[in-house]
Every structure is written in C-alpha cells, then in structure tokens.
Design a protein around this motif. Structure first.
Motif, short mmCIF file in Angstrom:
data_model
loop_
_atom_site.label_atom_id
_atom_site.label_comp_id
_atom_site.label_asym_id
_atom_site.label_seq_id
_atom_site.Cartn_x
_atom_site.Cartn_y
_atom_site.Cartn_z
N LYS A 27 0.84 -1.19 0.00
CA LYS A 27 0.00 0.00 0.00
C LYS A 27 0.88 1.25 0.00
O LYS A 27 1.77 1.39 0.84
CB LYS A 27 -0.92 0.02 1.22
N THR A 28 0.61 2.13 -0.95
CA THR A 28 1.34 3.38 -1.04
C THR A 28 0.52 4.38 -1.84
O THR A 28 -0.27 3.98 -2.72
CB THR A 28 2.71 3.21 -1.71
N ASP A 29 0.68 5.66 -1.53
CA ASP A 29 0.02 6.72 -2.29
C ASP A 29 0.93 7.24 -3.40
O ASP A 29 0.59 8.24 -4.04
CB ASP A 29 -0.36 7.88 -1.36
N PHE A 30 2.05 6.58 -3.61
CA PHE A 30 3.03 7.08 -4.57
C PHE A 30 2.41 7.26 -5.96
O PHE A 30 2.69 8.22 -6.66
CB PHE A 30 4.22 6.12 -4.66
N TRP A 31 1.56 6.31 -6.37
CA TRP A 31 1.02 6.36 -7.73
C TRP A 31 -0.20 7.26 -7.86
O TRP A 31 -0.65 7.54 -8.97
CB TRP A 31 0.63 4.95 -8.19
N SER A 32 -0.75 7.74 -6.75
CA SER A 32 -1.97 8.55 -6.81
C SER A 32 -1.81 9.95 -6.22
O SER A 32 -2.66 10.80 -6.44
CB SER A 32 -3.12 7.84 -6.09
N ASP A 33 -0.74 10.19 -5.48
CA ASP A 33 -0.56 11.48 -4.82
C ASP A 33 -0.35 12.58 -5.87
O ASP A 33 0.56 12.51 -6.70
CB ASP A 33 0.63 11.43 -3.87
N SER A 34 -1.20 13.60 -5.82
CA SER A 34 -1.14 14.66 -6.83
C SER A 34 0.14 15.49 -6.75
O SER A 34 0.54 16.11 -7.74
CB SER A 34 -2.36 15.59 -6.69
N GLU A 35 0.77 15.51 -5.58
CA GLU A 35 1.98 16.32 -5.42
C GLU A 35 3.16 15.73 -6.20
O GLU A 35 4.03 16.46 -6.68
CB GLU A 35 2.34 16.44 -3.93
#
Length: 429
Positions: free
Chosen positions: A39-47
C-alpha cells in the motif's frame, strides 16, 4: 528542448527520481513496490504526479535510444501476445482463484480453469515477466499489486477486458477499413465494422453480455479519467443561478451528469431527456430517493425531431455531455437551433466533449494518450475528435449572434472542452 544524449537523459531521470524520493520522505509516502498487499500513495498522490510523469517520459526516450529502431519495433508489436495472455488470465477466472487462495499451485489453477498445465504454465510465465503474477516457489503463484488493481474496481476491469477483446480486433481491421473507397468520415467504414460485421453499438445489442461490460467500462473510465463532470461542476460554482434553477440534460448514452449534480445541489432541479428508455431507467436507478422529486427522466423518440417543452421560463442551463463526438455537424447545428428556439434569452447551453489538441501542444509522453483517442474514435466509429478550431466553426454555424466561451481540462488520457454557448448577444445578467 529535451536532452537527447543517453548521459543527459540518465542525468535528468536521476535528478527527478531523487526529487521523488525526497518528496515521499517528507510526506511519509511509502516507496512503491509490486508485492501483493503493498500500500502506497506514490502512484496517486497529486503532489508527486508531475515529477513522476516527467520521469516516465524521459525514461521512455532513454529506453528507445538504448533499444534502437529494430528492437524498439520488435518489442512494440510483441505486446500483442502479452495482451492475449492477460485476457486468458481474466476470462478463465485464474485471477480470482489466486486471490481466494493467496497462493495457488499450477495443478489447482489448471483444474479450476480447465486449461492444461503445460499450456497454463506458459501463459503464467509471460504474465510473471510482466509483473502481473509472482512465482515465489516453483509452480506456485501469487498476485502482485498490478493484478490486485483488477480486483479493486470491477468497472476498471471491464474497461481492460474491452480493450483486450473488442478494440484489438477492431484495430487489426483498421487498415482494411481504410482501403475501401470512399473512406471519409461521412462515407467510410470503421475498423470495428470491418472486423465484426456491424457497428459497435449494434454488435453490443446482439451480445448483451459484452454490451453490459462496455457500459461498465465507460462508467469506470468516466469516473476515473473524464474531466467532463468536473468542468460542469466548476462552471456551476462560478455561475450561481439567478431566478431560474432548472438544468435540462440532453442525451447521455452511458451516464448522466445530472445524476451526480442533483445530489450536490439541493437548490437546483433537473430534467434528463434521452431517446433510450433503457438508459433513462439505468440513470433513474442511481438517484437516491431523497433527490427523486428534483429530477425527472423524459423519453424522447428522437433528440432531433421532438418538440421540446417551453423552457423559456424555467430553464437555466442545457447540458450536453459527451454526446456530440459521434454526431455529424448538420445534426449538431439542428439540435442547437431547436434548443435556441425553446429557451429564454439568457439560457445557456453547456457542451462538454473531447478535443484533439494541437500537435506538439503537450510533451510526447502526454500527447500520446490524446493521439490514441484520435485513432480510437476513427477505428471504433469512423468518427473524429474535433479540434478547438473545428468546434468553434461548428458552433458559429448555429446562427447570428452566437457567443462561445471555452474552458479546457485534461486528465492523463483525455482532453475535454466545455463550451458555454449564448445567443443574441446576451450577457446573462
């Protein structure tokens, strides 16, 4: 200008990857990995998205330089076999069986799918190289984050299957379709019809299971990648209603903007007018009961020939969302003139639809998605995505005094325009 040498490209990529790592550390974003359950926000984080996509674009250039023309072309066309293997994986429900087991043996997967072990091991071997499955032990398979993505969203999976089946066959027949004479947009043939023997919507009507899959696919794409609803929502926020509060939506083959808007704007009422009772029933079923008294669904035998109710006293906006892309120019002009006669002087028509950007307007790694869209509409429907110049010329043909303001928004896969159409020089005040 983008760097051209291998060293320059590698240096740019290293700099961007270092920035990504720093951004993730500062934001507490776990590093990406492909192991199941990761689980990671790396692929979805807008920043981090702009830096990530730029790095991917440079990496693509570097890969091509390192491959050279022959190897590039060989790899480019060979992915056809990867797609075939993935479709087997999905259609045989091997994905679900591995998910249920956590780790499944080749023997068990062969038994449940009915595919001989000696064939299935080759299919899974190719998918393992593509990071869709993992093989932690010999002849034992698990999922990865890539294949887990296909379990999260059934509509997205429907889109993947649609791409792997209908569009692959249609694209293989585009060359033959274009060999017919004449082969213009008005008198030519689509790659889909050349390959399947009939146009796509007719084929989906004949094969309802594929038609339902396509509806789910379009719903998933619209939810994830289509900026149309965002454009409409932003316009409404910037233009609060004065007096009249009714929004009339025209069309909507695979979804209505009004279904979501009615839930967000309790001060507005809506009417959806469509030539398909089936689509109206589908849309109506999605509206919560608490909103039901503020939205009506009206069947029109023909969007072009019906006599609309007098909207001049109640209508504030006409919404035409993702409808005109496969309409001929003369039909669009005809409908807009009909709406002009039915509406009041300050009523607005909001058209949202796809735009084919100017060549070179975006970096190649972004532009490629929009050029695919150009080829998609040609292949599947023998239609074209209009450019902004073509849209403006089209709206100008509606009549004297037409005024148009344009807003653009884009996602990673589609560029959309919103055209606010006014008549008679009214400023809407």
């Amino acid at each position: 200008m983008s760097p051209q040498s291998i060293r320059e490209l590698a240096g740019e990529i290293l700099t961007l990857c270092t920035q990504l790592e720093q951004s993730c550390n500062e934001s507490g974003i776990p590093p990406p990995n492909l192991s199941a359950g990761g689980k990671t926000d790396f692929w979805s984080d807008s920043e981090v998205t702009p830096t990530r996509t730029t790095a991917l674009g440079l990496l693509d250039q570097l890969t091509t330089l390192l491959q050279g023309p022959h190897d590039f072309l060989h790899e480019f066309v060979s992915t056809n076999w990867d797609h075939g293997a993935l479709y087997v994986f999905l259609q045989s429900h091997t994905l679900e069986h591995i998910a249920q087991s956590g780790q499944a043996s080749l023997h068990d997967l062969s038994t449940q799918s009915g595919i001989p072990e000696d064939k299935l091991i080759r299919i899974l071997g190719l998918l393992r190289c593509r990071h869709i499955v993992a093989e932690p032990e010999k002849d034992a398979f698990t999922l990865t984050t890539v294949s887990e993505e296909l379990l999260k969203d059934g509509d997205f999976r429907a889109w993947v299957e649609f791409q792997l089946f209908e569009t692959r066959v249609a694209s293989a027949h585009l060359a033959d379709a274009l060999s017919h004479k004449p082969n213009g947009y008005a008198d030519g043939m689509s790659g889909f019809k050349e390959g399947w023997g009939m146009e796509m919507y007719d084929w989906h009507a004949q094969y309802p299971d594929k038609g339902e899959r396509f509806r789910r696919a379009m719903r998933g794409v619209s939810r994830a990648l289509d900026p149309a609803d965002s454009l409409l929502e932003n316009w409404i926020k910037l233009h609060p209603p004065t007096g009249r509060t009714k929004i009339v939506e025209i069309g909507g083959r695979y979804g209505f903007a009004s279904v979501s808007l009615v839930q967000k704007h309790p001060d507005l009422s809506f009417e959806v007018r469509c030539d398909s009772q089936d689509f109206l029933d589908r849309g109506s079923a999605l509206v919560p009961s608490v909103c039901g008294d503020r939205i009506a669904f009206s069947h029109c035998p023909s969007l072009l020939d019906y006599s609309p109710a007098d909207d001049s006293h109640t209508g504030w906006i006409y919404v035409i969302r993702n409808l005109f892309w496969n309409w001929p120019d003369e039909d669009i002009v005809r409908l807009l003139r009909t709406l002009q006669r039915a509406s009041g002087p300050s009523t607005r028509i909001l058209v949202t639809d796809g735009v084919s950007p100017i060549s070179g307007e975006f970096p190649p790694h972004e532009e490629i998605a929009y050029r695919r869209r150009d080829v998609t509409t040609m292949t599947m429907h023998n239609m074209k995505q209009r450019t902004q110049e073509e849209w403006m010329a089209l709206f100008g043909n509606v009549g004297e005094g037409v005024q148009v303001e344009t807003t653009f928004e884009r996602s990673s896969h589609v560029c959309k325009g919103l055209w606010e159409i006014r008549f008679g020089g009214e400023d809407g005040s």
